[in-house]
Scaffold this active site. Structure first.
Site, short mmCIF file in Angstrom:
data_model
loop_
_atom_site.label_atom_id
_atom_site.label_comp_id
_atom_site.label_asym_id
_atom_site.label_seq_id
_atom_site.Cartn_x
_atom_site.Cartn_y
_atom_site.Cartn_z
N TYR A 189 44.07 28.65 40.83
CA TYR A 189 44.63 28.47 39.48
C TYR A 189 45.08 29.83 38.96
O TYR A 189 44.31 30.79 38.97
CB TYR A 189 43.57 27.88 38.56
CG TYR A 189 44.03 27.66 37.13
CD1 TYR A 189 44.91 26.64 36.81
CD2 TYR A 189 43.57 28.48 36.10
CE1 TYR A 189 45.33 26.42 35.51
CE2 TYR A 189 43.96 28.27 34.79
CZ TYR A 189 44.85 27.25 34.49
OH TYR A 189 45.25 27.05 33.20
N ASP A 284 45.30 37.74 42.15
CA ASP A 284 44.89 37.30 40.82
C ASP A 284 43.40 37.60 40.71
O ASP A 284 42.55 36.86 41.20
CB ASP A 284 45.17 35.80 40.68
CG ASP A 284 44.73 35.24 39.33
OD1 ASP A 284 44.00 35.94 38.60
OD2 ASP A 284 45.10 34.09 39.03
N LYS A 312 40.17 38.68 30.84
CA LYS A 312 39.48 39.12 29.63
C LYS A 312 38.29 40.02 29.86
O LYS A 312 37.74 40.58 28.92
CB LYS A 312 39.08 37.88 28.83
CG LYS A 312 40.28 37.22 28.13
CD LYS A 312 39.97 35.85 27.58
CE LYS A 312 40.13 34.79 28.64
NZ LYS A 312 41.52 34.61 29.08
#
Length: 472
Positions: A189, A284, A312
């Site tokens: 994802y 990623d 984050k």
């Protein structure tokens, strides 16, 4: 990193992929999920009455009652939890129930929730203003820390989320190579941008959605997919689409289909083939960045991509993301180059402050050794308890990231993961909530530990797992 080769397994002090056990098969029972707003667990009262009231109201205000789908507990059933506060490794819901947390705001709370030093720094920065919409010196400071830590990053662009980071990296890869096609892996994802919503993981896998309505064919016709850990499939795609592939995107350790580690030579093989074919390799590292090592998965495995996306964790949990890489590639980004991308809140002082103090804590000696120790104890403890209770389970961990499946395994890709007994996971998840342990509400999500987790937290979690696994 040394290790002993096995069937898709590698053993070392820092990377543990645990072999599947061969327990006796437990009796199969028909199970249906029901909402239990009040139960008694060994004399303890566990109620979710206030959570139910708030969530029922939320469903009239927001689609499904949530602002991100996995929070709705669709795959595990039961009442979603509405939380009130967090501190360290613990969370408290609106009914006053306390939980040991292994979600960590989906990864970024690596030093623990609401860290006192980070909070103090945020208050000081808050007094100066929340957003300038203009440069601030804090951007330079965090950028230097990211560049010094992540091997692939020579220049960095801050954004506001992991989704936005992957969007920027995709556009940049296409601009730099003058090619349009990309390869992504089934179950990985990379946010909810249209080109990535093809055989995606995370909430897409959790809800069983094949793809998302509203995504036009034109947005995904240049997206090619492959099973994770299958280098032959990648070679076939490059051969079939010779000179057309801009980049290969992947989670170097999959976290959005459950925890799935790469086979020993997979990442190296990807690095070699992308160089040979003139394509970019994009890691990623929204989940793995600064979690497997200070330099992320690329430092841990010793494989340097061309571009990296971060999430984050670099903002201590505040809304932030980043993409970065080789200088010659990043100089294509506006205003240095023609590839346009912008953001009003990008580099805002609050996110930069939290990131500076979070990464500063991770630079202290012993952090990753501690994460490795407690996570190993946690995963070994749960899998051993499952074996004793007669369940088919497999799983593993690397430093502060872990996962387990209710299947014998081994699990090397999303198809393997989908063999898991998701109904049994749902019972396990609900039982762990009742015992005061908060796990991701999906079989297809990784778990996370933090520096705030204590040995007592781990012991209590393993004890809770033994109880729950013995009764489901």
């Amino acid at each position: 990193m040394t290790g002993v080769a096995g069937v898709g397994l590698s053993w070392s002090s820092n990377r543990c992929l645990l072999p599947p056990s061969k327990p006796s098969r437990s009796a199969r029972r028909v199970f249906s999920v029901v909402v239990r707003n009040a139960v008694s667990v060994e004399g303890k009262s566990y109620t979710l009455q206030k959570s139910e009231e708030i969530f029922d109201a939320a469903k009239e205000l927001m689609p499904g009652g949530v602002n991100s789908p996995v929070r709705a507990f669709k795959s595990v059933g039961g009442q979603p939890i509405v939380f009130d506060s967090v501190k360290g490794s613990h969370m408290w819901d609106v009914d006053g129930n306390e939980y040991i947390d292994y979600v960590g705001s989906w990864g970024p709370a690596i030093i623990g929730h609401a860290d006192d030093k980070v909070n103090a720094a945020l208050i000081e920065t808050l007094n100066k203003g929340t957003s300038f919409g203009a440069p601030c010196v804090l951007e330079n400071e965090l950028a230097k820390m990211v560049i010094s830590g992540v091997p692939s990053i020579e220049m960095v662009r801050f954004v506001n989320s992991g989704t936005e980071a992957c969007m920027g990296a995709l556009r940049l890869a296409r601009a730099f190579t003058s090619r349009e096609k990309i390869i992504k892996f089934e179950g990985c994802y990379h946010g909810h941008a249209d080109p990535f919503l093809v055989k995606a993981g995370s909430g897409v896998a959790t809800l069983g959605l094949p793809d998302s309505p509203g995504v036009p064919k034109g947005a995904t016709c240049y997206t090619l997919t492959s099973p994770y850990n299958d280098i032959e499939a990648i070679e076939h795609l490059f051969s079939t689409h010779k000179g057309e592939i801009a980049a290969v995107f992947l989670e170097p350790v999959v976290g959005n289909a459950g925890f799935i580690a790469p086979k020993s030579e997979f990442l190296n093989a990807l690095r070699e083939i992308t160089k040979e074919e003139g394509a970019l390799l994009v890691f990623d590292e929204v989940m793995t960045g600064f979690r497997l090592a200070f330099g992320g998965a690329q430092e841990y495995f010793g494989v340097t991509p061309d571009l990296t996306t971060l999430g984050k964790i670099i903002g201590g949990g505040l809304p932030v993301g980043a993409y970065g890489g080789r200088r010659d590639i990043m100089e294509m980004v506006a205003p240095a180059g023609p590839m346009y991308q912008a953001g009003t809140l990008s580099g805002n002082p609050l996110a930069m402050t939290a990131g500076i103090h979070t990464l500063g804590r991770l630079m202290e000696p012993g952090c990753y050794e501690y994460l490795d120790k407690i996570t190993g104890e946690l995963v070994h403890g749960i899998l051993d308890a499952g074996k004793r209770a007669g369940h088919e389970m497999s799983g593993g961990y690397i430093r502060g990231m872990f996962g387990f499946f209710f299947t014998e395994g081994p699990v090397h890709n999303f198809e393997d993961a989908k063999r898991s007994d998701t109904a049994k996971f749902a019972r396990f998840h609900r039982g762990m909530l009742e015992e005061g342990v908060y796990l991701a509400p999906s079989q297809f999500e990784a778990g996370f530990t933090s520096l705030a987790h204590s040995s007592k937290d781990i012991e209590q979690t393993v004890e809770a797992a033994e109880k729950v696994l013995g009764r489901i």
